[in-house]
Design a protein around this motif. Structure first.
Motif, short mmCIF file in Angstrom:
data_model
loop_
_atom_site.label_atom_id
_atom_site.label_comp_id
_atom_site.label_asym_id
_atom_site.label_seq_id
_atom_site.Cartn_x
_atom_site.Cartn_y
_atom_site.Cartn_z
N LYS A 13 0.81 -1.22 0.00
CA LYS A 13 0.00 0.00 0.00
C LYS A 13 0.84 1.27 0.00
O LYS A 13 0.35 2.34 -0.32
CB LYS A 13 -0.95 0.01 1.19
N ASP A 14 2.12 1.14 0.34
CA ASP A 14 3.03 2.28 0.34
C ASP A 14 3.75 2.46 -1.00
O ASP A 14 4.38 3.48 -1.22
CB ASP A 14 4.09 2.12 1.44
N ALA A 25 0.96 -6.66 -5.15
CA ALA A 25 0.61 -6.92 -3.75
C ALA A 25 1.04 -8.33 -3.33
O ALA A 25 1.64 -8.50 -2.25
CB ALA A 25 -0.90 -6.76 -3.56
N ARG A 63 -3.40 0.63 -9.40
CA ARG A 63 -4.77 0.51 -8.88
C ARG A 63 -5.66 1.59 -9.48
O ARG A 63 -6.78 1.31 -9.92
CB ARG A 63 -4.73 0.63 -7.35
N TRP A 94 2.05 0.38 -7.01
CA TRP A 94 0.77 -0.25 -6.66
C TRP A 94 -0.35 0.78 -6.72
O TRP A 94 -1.42 0.51 -7.27
CB TRP A 94 0.85 -0.91 -5.28
N LYS A 95 -0.10 1.96 -6.15
CA LYS A 95 -1.12 3.02 -6.14
C LYS A 95 -1.52 3.41 -7.56
O LYS A 95 -2.70 3.53 -7.87
CB LYS A 95 -0.60 4.25 -5.39
#
Length: 116
Positions: free
Chosen positions: A5-6, A51, A14, A10-11
């Motif tokens: 999530k950091d 993830a 997403r 990934w951010k």
């Protein structure tokens, strides 16, 4: 282990997935099980593999999941080009999405190179 999530990759992947869902919502119904499904599944695969890779104990294992995510990004690129060819998305939207995708590919590749 990394906290997925950091991770900026990934951010961004997403967010990109959400954009793919929005764009494919206007695809013809005849593509429900074709390009719409393919694009959505590939876009989900990217942040999911990032993830999952974060849960691995070694950088080598994590690196393998990043390779899979990059493979899904290249699938997305191909599917977006075909969607544009079929005129399901405009040239402008296609170019914007491809530019964002290229940025995510580069970020992921660079991050992967730091894991060795």
């Amino acid at each position: 282990m990394h906290r997925f999530k950091d991770l900026e990759i990934w951010k961004r992947s997403r967010t990109f997935c959400s954009e793919i869902y929005s764009v494919t919502a206007s695809f013809p119904d005849s593509e429900k099980f074709g390009l719409t499904n393919q694009l959505r599944r590939a876009s989900i695969s990217v942040p999911s593999n990032i993830a999952e890779g974060c849960s691995r104990k070694s950088n080598k294992e994590f690196s393998r999941f990043l390779e899979i995510a990059i493979g899904s990004m290249y699938e997305l690129e191909t599917q977006l080009l075909i969607s544009n060819d079929m005129q399901f998305i405009s040239n402008k939207n296609s170019e914007l999405l491809l530019k964002k995708l290229d940025s995510i590919v580069k970020m992921t590749s660079k991050f992967k190179s730091t894991l060795r």
